[in-house]
Design a protein around this motif. Sequence first.
Motif, PDB file in Angstrom:
ATOM      1  N   LYS A  65       0.944  -1.129   0.048  1.00  0.00           N
ATOM      2  CA  LYS A  65      -0.139   0.256  -0.119  1.00  0.00           C
ATOM      3  C   LYS A  65       0.745   1.391   0.125  1.00  0.00           C
ATOM      4  O   LYS A  65       0.356   2.157  -0.276  1.00  0.00           O
ATOM      5  CB  LYS A  65      -0.783  -0.162   1.550  1.00  0.00           C
ATOM      6  CG  LYS A  65      -2.053  -0.702   0.995  1.00  0.00           C
ATOM      7  CD  LYS A  65      -3.056  -0.543   2.538  1.00  0.00           C
ATOM      8  CE  LYS A  65      -3.432   0.862   2.751  1.00  0.00           C
ATOM      9  NZ  LYS A  65      -4.729   1.101   2.222  1.00  0.00           N
ATOM     10  N   ARG A  67       1.865   2.438   2.955  1.00  0.00           N
ATOM     11  CA  ARG A  67       1.462   2.848   3.997  1.00  0.00           C
ATOM     12  C   ARG A  67       2.434   3.041   5.117  1.00  0.00           C
ATOM     13  O   ARG A  67       3.436   1.871   5.232  1.00  0.00           O
ATOM     14  CB  ARG A  67       0.157   1.847   4.368  1.00  0.00           C
ATOM     15  CG  ARG A  67      -0.299   2.317   5.740  1.00  0.00           C
ATOM     16  CD  ARG A  67      -1.561   1.180   5.904  1.00  0.00           C
ATOM     17  NE  ARG A  67      -2.199   1.156   7.083  1.00  0.00           N
ATOM     18  CZ  ARG A  67      -3.617   1.523   7.083  1.00  0.00           C
ATOM     19  NH1 ARG A  67      -4.573   1.479   6.265  1.00  0.00           N
ATOM     20  NH2 ARG A  67      -4.048   1.379   8.227  1.00  0.00           N
ATOM     21  N   SER A 152      -8.068  -0.920   3.923  1.00  0.00           N
ATOM     22  CA  SER A 152      -8.830  -0.708   2.621  1.00  0.00           C
ATOM     23  C   SER A 152      -7.868  -0.878   1.417  1.00  0.00           C
ATOM     24  O   SER A 152      -6.334  -0.568   1.561  1.00  0.00           O
ATOM     25  CB  SER A 152      -9.195   0.765   2.445  1.00  0.00           C
ATOM     26  OG  SER A 152      -8.180   1.488   2.920  1.00  0.00           O
ATOM     27  N   ASN A 154      -6.370   0.034  -1.139  1.00  0.00           N
ATOM     28  CA  ASN A 154      -5.998   1.092  -2.099  1.00  0.00           C
ATOM     29  C   ASN A 154      -4.479   1.581  -1.857  1.00  0.00           C
ATOM     30  O   ASN A 154      -3.961   1.208  -0.802  1.00  0.00           O
ATOM     31  CB  ASN A 154      -7.002   2.297  -1.844  1.00  0.00           C
ATOM     32  CG  ASN A 154      -7.044   2.813  -0.173  1.00  0.00           C
ATOM     33  OD1 ASN A 154      -7.658   1.924   0.427  1.00  0.00           O
ATOM     34  ND2 ASN A 154      -6.203   3.578  -0.107  1.00  0.00           N
ATOM     35  N   SER A 160     -10.553   4.768  -1.150  1.00  0.00           N
ATOM     36  CA  SER A 160     -10.526   3.358  -0.872  1.00  0.00           C
ATOM     37  C   SER A 160     -11.412   2.907  -2.059  1.00  0.00           C
ATOM     38  O   SER A 160     -11.891   3.479  -3.037  1.00  0.00           O
ATOM     39  CB  SER A 160     -11.520   2.974   0.371  1.00  0.00           C
ATOM     40  OG  SER A 160     -10.981   3.381   1.586  1.00  0.00           O
ATOM     41  N   HIS A 246      -6.078  12.015   2.838  1.00  0.00           N
ATOM     42  CA  HIS A 246      -6.830  10.505   2.643  1.00  0.00           C
ATOM     43  C   HIS A 246      -8.021  10.894   1.507  1.00  0.00           C
ATOM     44  O   HIS A 246      -8.339  11.919   1.228  1.00  0.00           O
ATOM     45  CB  HIS A 246      -7.709  10.437   3.910  1.00  0.00           C
ATOM     46  CG  HIS A 246      -7.367   8.857   4.318  1.00  0.00           C
ATOM     47  ND1 HIS A 246      -6.772   8.662   5.524  1.00  0.00           N
ATOM     48  CD2 HIS A 246      -7.659   7.758   3.826  1.00  0.00           C
ATOM     49  CE1 HIS A 246      -6.597   7.462   5.648  1.00  0.00           C
ATOM     50  NE2 HIS A 246      -7.235   6.850   4.641  1.00  0.00           N
TER      51      HIS A 246
HETATM   52 MG    MG Z   1      -7.869   2.963   4.258  1.00  0.00          MG
END
Ligand code: MG
Length: 367
Positions: A65, A67, A152, A154, A160, A246
């Motif tokens: 991700k 992330r 999620s 994405n 998302s 986001h």
């Molecule tokens: Mg998310």
Amino acid sequence: METKLLKLEDFILEGRLSEADKKKLDEAAKVIKTGGLAAFPTETVYGLGGNALMKEAAGKIYKAKGRPSDNPLIVHISHVSDLEKIVSEIPEMSKPVMEAFWPGPMTLIFKKNASVPAETTGGLGTVAVRFPSHPAANYLIEKAGVPIAAPSANLSGRPSTTSALHCIEDLLGKVDMIIDGGSCDVGLESTIIDFTGKIPVILRPGAVTKAMIEELLNIEVMEDAALKGPLDGEERPKAPGMKYRHYAPKAPMLLVSAGVKGHENMVPDKILELIRENRKAYDRPALLCSKECADIIGADELSGIDVRITGNLSDMAGIAKGLFKHLREFDEDGADIIIAEGYGEEEIGEAVMNRLKKAAAWRIIYV
Ligand code: MG
Ligand code: TXA
């Protein structure tokens, strides 16, 4: 990495899992159990699933991700009794809430036990748990035989994913498998409620609303400060993920909203004013609004504007369902400014507005 795509054909047509669909989910369950990653549908948004009890799997999720690793993952279960295996304490007050809204679009935060690795919870001593109602998600979790960590599905920072196509856009070549189960019913991520303190705190609004929890428990619940406006440098949202940019399309977005009740009918006028002001300065101005709002403004004023209709104002659930798809489409269109209509914050409207405010980076014009 080669990503295997599997489509739940019968489920998409008939809404129930056939034997052929189950075989595909068995394959995904095996991938997850053995430390791989599979994107799968839930009733809220698609999840990027990995074994929640394996720290290496959590590491792979963050990597796929892009992330930050301090942003914890939600752990998905398929029976309430699975909860005891991952949390150290189940507060009394959470029990009627689970009974009323699980399985469904709601995530609860508990104190974790030692079986959940710190990698899964971003180093926190608490764990977010969700019991989804989507039949494919349930079957997958049960077959994997382990709780499934799934953010999620994405790329970090993008809206998302609510269809397999979105997952393909973001994750092809980065995960082992993508399971196509059609489009998601709710279209917005689950409500997150923190049960680790004396009073429950809503960290992220979703289809299970504050009013629903308050009515059930007969107490007033709190909302995290991050839901009310941008936090200043010192403050931190309780859900670490809420601090990141986001749901945001690439173009800057301006959200036009009624500041007080009764001013709703002034929103289309203000949008029209903004369109007239901005249409020359931008190559590809865009508008995200309801059918009603577009009708009031009129086709002549909207010519040359990239208009995406969210739905009818009487159907906020429908507006919620398509929201992320539209935000993604603006990127494909190459929109360079987006003007968006704000909605009433009743029921699912609160979650819709939370996502829109974040997509607009809190650039809100109140009328
Ligand atoms: Mg998310
Ligand atoms: O609907 C959903 O919840 C979807 C589907 C796949 O279930 N999942 C989802 O996950 O939205 P994700 O990772 O995109 O969002 C999880 C949010 C993040 O904002 C994260 O910071 C927060 O939950 N969170 C996770 N664990 C937490 C914890 N222990 N304490 C506070 N916030 C937590």
